[in-house]
Structures are given as C-alpha cells and as structure tokens.
Design a protein around this motif. Sequence first.
Motif, short mmCIF file in Angstrom:
data_model
loop_
_atom_site.label_atom_id
_atom_site.label_comp_id
_atom_site.label_asym_id
_atom_site.label_seq_id
_atom_site.Cartn_x
_atom_site.Cartn_y
_atom_site.Cartn_z
N ALA A 125 0.85 -1.19 0.00
CA ALA A 125 0.00 0.00 0.00
C ALA A 125 0.88 1.25 0.00
CB ALA A 125 -0.91 0.00 1.23
N ARG A 126 0.26 2.40 -0.11
CA ARG A 126 0.98 3.67 -0.08
C ARG A 126 1.05 4.16 1.36
NH1 ARG A 126 1.29 4.70 -5.43
NH2 ARG A 126 -0.40 3.81 -6.68
N CYS A 127 2.10 3.76 2.05
CA CYS A 127 2.29 4.15 3.45
C CYS A 127 3.20 5.37 3.54
CB CYS A 127 2.94 3.01 4.23
SG CYS A 127 1.91 1.54 4.38
N VAL A 128 3.00 6.13 4.58
CA VAL A 128 3.90 7.23 4.93
C VAL A 128 4.26 7.07 6.40
CG1 VAL A 128 4.19 9.72 5.17
CG2 VAL A 128 2.84 8.80 3.27
N PHE A 129 5.53 6.95 6.68
CA PHE A 129 6.02 6.93 8.06
C PHE A 129 6.94 8.13 8.25
CE2 PHE A 129 5.56 2.23 7.29
CZ PHE A 129 4.51 2.03 8.17
N LYS A 138 6.48 9.22 14.50
CA LYS A 138 5.71 10.41 14.85
C LYS A 138 4.38 10.46 14.12
CE LYS A 138 9.20 11.70 17.31
NZ LYS A 138 9.16 11.54 18.78
N LEU A 139 4.30 9.83 12.95
CA LEU A 139 3.05 9.85 12.18
C LEU A 139 3.06 8.71 11.19
CD1 LEU A 139 0.94 12.61 10.72
CD2 LEU A 139 1.99 11.07 9.08
N SER A 140 1.89 8.12 10.96
CA SER A 140 1.75 7.13 9.89
C SER A 140 0.45 7.39 9.14
CB SER A 140 1.76 5.70 10.45
OG SER A 140 0.66 5.47 11.30
N LEU A 141 0.52 7.26 7.84
CA LEU A 141 -0.64 7.38 6.96
C LEU A 141 -0.68 6.15 6.07
CD1 LEU A 141 -0.16 11.07 5.73
CD2 LEU A 141 -1.90 10.30 7.35
N LEU A 142 -1.86 5.69 5.77
CA LEU A 142 -2.00 4.50 4.92
C LEU A 142 -3.05 4.76 3.85
CD1 LEU A 142 -1.30 1.53 4.40
CD2 LEU A 142 -3.06 0.89 6.06
N TYR A 143 -2.59 4.81 2.61
CA TYR A 143 -3.47 5.01 1.46
C TYR A 143 -3.60 3.70 0.70
CZ TYR A 143 -2.35 10.08 1.82
OH TYR A 143 -2.17 11.37 2.24
N PRO A 144 -4.75 3.45 0.09
CA PRO A 144 -4.85 2.28 -0.79
C PRO A 144 -4.01 2.47 -2.04
CG PRO A 144 -6.80 3.64 -1.02
CD PRO A 144 -6.00 4.23 0.11
N ALA A 145 -3.73 1.39 -2.72
CA ALA A 145 -2.87 1.45 -3.90
C ALA A 145 -3.44 2.35 -5.00
CB ALA A 145 -2.64 0.03 -4.45
N THR A 146 -4.76 2.53 -5.01
CA THR A 146 -5.40 3.27 -6.09
C THR A 146 -5.40 4.78 -5.89
OG1 THR A 146 -7.48 2.82 -4.94
CG2 THR A 146 -6.93 1.39 -6.80
N THR A 147 -4.97 5.27 -4.73
CA THR A 147 -5.04 6.71 -4.43
C THR A 147 -3.66 7.30 -4.21
OG1 THR A 147 -7.22 6.44 -3.41
CG2 THR A 147 -6.00 8.44 -2.86
N GLY A 148 -3.28 8.24 -5.07
CA GLY A 148 -1.99 8.90 -4.93
C GLY A 148 -1.99 9.91 -3.79
N ARG A 149 -0.83 10.11 -3.22
CA ARG A 149 -0.70 11.00 -2.06
C ARG A 149 -0.50 12.45 -2.48
NH1 ARG A 149 3.40 6.51 0.18
NH2 ARG A 149 3.69 6.45 -2.07
N ASN A 150 -0.82 13.35 -1.54
CA ASN A 150 -0.61 14.78 -1.72
C ASN A 150 0.64 15.16 -0.94
OD1 ASN A 150 -0.61 17.62 -1.40
ND2 ASN A 150 -2.83 17.70 -1.72
#
Length: 220
Positions: A125-129, A138-150
Amino acid sequence: MSVLLGQEFPNFDVDTTTGKYKIHEFIAGSWAILFSHPADYTPVCTTELGRAAELAPEFKKRGVKMIGFSIDSVEDHKGWIKDIQAYSKVNDFPYPLIAGTRQMAADLGMLDPDELDKKGMPLTARCVFIIGPDKKLKLSLLYPATTGRNFDEILRIIDSLQLTANYKVATPADWKSGERCMVVPSLSDGEAKARFPKGFETSQVPSGKSYIRLTPDPSK
C-alpha cells in the motif's frame, strides 16, 4: 508487528539504490520520511515519486531525509528511476529506494489485501512513516494502492510535527506554517503567558469554558 506511534521504528537492514545499511544509520539523528509504493513501473507511483523528487529541496530545508520502499529489486528501481526522471522532468533523483521484502512489508502493516499482483499476492500500500530524530514513529498514513498521495499535505504535516515537538502548541484544522496555533490544554493561563510572550486570545463559546486559546506561531 506493526509499529505504533511513539514506538521506536524497527532497525531493518535494507538494500537500496545507494547501498546497504540499517534504517537507524540512515536516520542518524535527523527527521526522516519513509514512503512505500505498490510496484515499480506503475503509473500513479511514477507521478508520486517524481513529485517527491521535485519537492526534495523542501524536505531538505526541514532537515528531513527521504527514502522510498517497495518489494522490487534494486535493479528494477534503478531502471524505473530513469522513467520517473523523464516523465517528471527532474534531472536528479535525490533519495534512495529500498528493495524491501514481502515479510518486511507485512511487519510494517503495508500490504493492501484488495490490490494484487499478477501472482495474486497483495501489493504494498501507499504508506507514509514520519520518524523523529529519536528514531520513534511520529506519524503514519495508509493510502490504498489506487489513491496517490498529496506531498504538499505531507510537508504541512511535517511543519506541524516539528513545531509541536518544540513548543506547547497544537495546530488547528487546515493550519499552515506561520498561522496561529492553539495553546495545549495542559498549560494554565499563567504558564501560557510565560511561554508565549506574544500573548494569546481566548475564544468565547457557549459552555463558558476557556479551552480554545490561539497564539501566534511561536517559531516565527
């Protein structure tokens, strides 16, 4: 084993496009961002990593080291980087990409069960650590594979994390660097006056409680 907020980020041994090392060695007392993508040579990922490369000076200005991750090989990463540079028109590719393992992705809670590769295996998946200088998450975000991050939003998040790590403030909805912050509820009015020489404004609400206190950005 998913890493939780406030926990030390696992000190994985990683093979990357710039060599082999441990994650903690890479962080080396800096802020860091690790972001994963589902697969090399895929369209949304190409736009994301190109955008991240464009914004590298902004991350550097904030003292944040960048590193990408997927379960593709170093050889594939290096070939794909050329496509990213051509598509996004970036001359430099300023951060390494980890050639991770499926086990590593599973340990970090990165796998997307709804998006499968040609073998029927879950994609990353599209994770941000975002990891602090203390090597804690300090932070984690988890996006599905179909959604690009900003990535502009990710920079805004970093601004908030770095500000609130150094001052007893929180940042309200849609906050941007330089805008007013909120005094944390744990500070009394007297403590807030001592900490914030520019003062603070208390919003009047029907409950009569004085918990909404706004102060100028103390880092400016």
